[in-house]
Design an enzyme around this catalytic site. Structure first.
Site, mmCIF file in Angstrom:
data_model
loop_
_atom_site.group_PDB
_atom_site.id
_atom_site.type_symbol
_atom_site.label_atom_id
_atom_site.label_comp_id
_atom_site.label_asym_id
_atom_site.label_seq_id
_atom_site.Cartn_x
_atom_site.Cartn_y
_atom_site.Cartn_z
ATOM 1 N N GLU A 86 0.832 -1.205 0.000
ATOM 2 C CA GLU A 86 0.000 0.000 0.000
ATOM 3 C C GLU A 86 0.866 1.255 0.000
ATOM 4 O O GLU A 86 0.591 2.190 -0.748
ATOM 5 C CB GLU A 86 -0.935 -0.018 1.213
ATOM 6 C CG GLU A 86 -1.797 1.216 1.372
ATOM 7 C CD GLU A 86 -2.793 1.430 0.242
ATOM 8 O OE1 GLU A 86 -3.174 0.460 -0.431
ATOM 9 O OE2 GLU A 86 -3.175 2.585 0.018
ATOM 10 N N TYR A 89 7.431 4.503 2.673
ATOM 11 C CA TYR A 89 7.949 5.853 2.890
ATOM 12 C C TYR A 89 9.316 5.772 3.550
ATOM 13 O O TYR A 89 9.478 5.099 4.572
ATOM 14 C CB TYR A 89 7.002 6.663 3.783
ATOM 15 C CG TYR A 89 7.531 8.040 4.062
ATOM 16 C CD1 TYR A 89 7.547 9.011 3.075
ATOM 17 C CD2 TYR A 89 8.063 8.363 5.317
ATOM 18 C CE1 TYR A 89 8.057 10.280 3.307
ATOM 19 C CE2 TYR A 89 8.574 9.626 5.568
ATOM 20 C CZ TYR A 89 8.570 10.577 4.554
ATOM 21 O OH TYR A 89 9.087 11.829 4.786
ATOM 22 N N VAL A 90 10.290 6.457 2.958
ATOM 23 C CA VAL A 90 11.617 6.600 3.562
ATOM 24 C C VAL A 90 11.837 8.091 3.817
ATOM 25 O O VAL A 90 11.670 8.908 2.899
ATOM 26 C CB VAL A 90 12.724 6.047 2.639
ATOM 27 C CG1 VAL A 90 14.094 6.250 3.273
ATOM 28 C CG2 VAL A 90 12.483 4.563 2.346
ATOM 29 N N GLY A 98 19.259 2.339 0.099
ATOM 30 C CA GLY A 98 18.763 1.009 -0.267
ATOM 31 C C GLY A 98 17.595 0.532 0.581
ATOM 32 O O GLY A 98 17.222 -0.647 0.510
ATOM 33 N N ASN A 127 5.867 10.182 -10.891
ATOM 34 C CA ASN A 127 6.972 9.916 -9.967
ATOM 35 C C ASN A 127 8.070 9.123 -10.688
ATOM 36 O O ASN A 127 8.248 7.915 -10.472
ATOM 37 C CB ASN A 127 6.452 9.177 -8.737
ATOM 38 C CG ASN A 127 7.466 9.168 -7.611
ATOM 39 O OD1 ASN A 127 8.649 9.429 -7.831
ATOM 40 N ND2 ASN A 127 7.015 8.848 -6.407
ATOM 41 N N TYR A 134 11.280 0.902 -9.924
ATOM 42 C CA TYR A 134 10.444 -0.294 -10.063
ATOM 43 C C TYR A 134 10.866 -1.126 -11.271
ATOM 44 O O TYR A 134 10.830 -2.356 -11.219
ATOM 45 C CB TYR A 134 8.963 0.093 -10.140
ATOM 46 C CG TYR A 134 8.463 0.768 -8.880
ATOM 47 C CD1 TYR A 134 9.017 0.463 -7.644
ATOM 48 C CD2 TYR A 134 7.446 1.720 -8.920
ATOM 49 C CE1 TYR A 134 8.580 1.084 -6.486
ATOM 50 C CE2 TYR A 134 7.001 2.345 -7.767
ATOM 51 C CZ TYR A 134 7.568 2.028 -6.550
ATOM 52 O OH TYR A 134 7.126 2.643 -5.414
#
Lengths: 162, 162
Positions: A86, A89-90, A98, A127, A134
């Site tokens: 879903e 977030y970093v 990584g 994005n 991806y």
């Protein structure tokens, strides 16, 4: 690259962290006005009986660095569950280490371990850094498909028609 | 329009029906080669302990006329589950009687009853009759988003990387 980064399952003590990171994510996605959830909502969903959604806490050097939220979806054609990511977030200060890749690896390994057929998620089309990432982990864009949503007043109207 | 049509929750006795309708749906979506599931897979997923996916049987005049498969997804921003419609299939001889609309109404009512924030699904972009129908029930296309999928060998590769 992966030195000092780790992923662990969230516990109730992480609720303030989960809420903070979800709000930061919404700001990044320009959707802050859509955030309605606080600790009560996340606590009930993540840590109630028989939860149907799960959270991971990402750490770097022992510090909380981000959060990921996932649940089981289902493929009718495979007759098997998949794992649906879903949100990941970093926090800005921990990007480039990584952590995002490690989340997708972690959930891919869980999917394989549990016999799930697929790992899926959505991405905002603008994005580009995410889209590039991806591709690098083997994801295919399902461009033939569009998500449809009924929510708010439209949902109540649909529910009430006969 | 709605005379004689009904929706009920599937039981284990419906497994042959579920499998037959899923195969017919796959043929319509030109994806028959992707169907791997039989009664064993659906039985385990739908009727095992604490199921995470659910089936509805659609009936017209007391006869089985179709099937719908759904599960709970989750909105991080709402902090609430939603209902995700994985598949709706109405057999050709029963189309035009309002069965599809009744499925979405049924699941919208369930979403409202259970405090779910959204009813969502995907649609194939070339399925214009479906797109027209979804507009008529208040659905918005989430055109900014694209579904990403990792499956098969790519999933195993991602799981195995470090």
């Amino acid at each position: 690259m992966n030195d000092g980064i780790a992923i662990r399952e969230a516990t109730p003590a992480d609720l303030p962290l989960v809420v903070r990171f979800v709000r930061e994510l919404a700001e990044y996605e320009r959707l802050a006005h859509e955030v309605k959830a606080g600790e009560a909502e996340f606590g009930a969903a993540l840590f109630g009986p028989a939860p149907r959604v799960f959270a991971l806490v990402l750490e770097a050097g022992g510090q909380p660095a981000g959060v990921a939220i996932w649940f089981y979806n289902f493929s009718t054609f495979l007759g098997r569950h998949g794992i649906y990511v879903e949100d990941v977030y970093v926090a800005p200060e921990y990007r480039g280490r990584g952590l995002g890749r490690k989340v997708f690896q972690y959930l891919a390994a869980k999917a394989v371990d549990e016999g799930c057929g697929r790992l899926e998620w959505w991405v905002l089309d603008w994005n580009q850094p995410a889209l590039d990432f991806y591709r690098s982990i083997g994801a295919e864009p399902m461009t033939e498909w569009t998500v449809q949503r009924v929510t708010g007043d439209a949902l109540r109207r649909l529910a009430a028609t006969d």
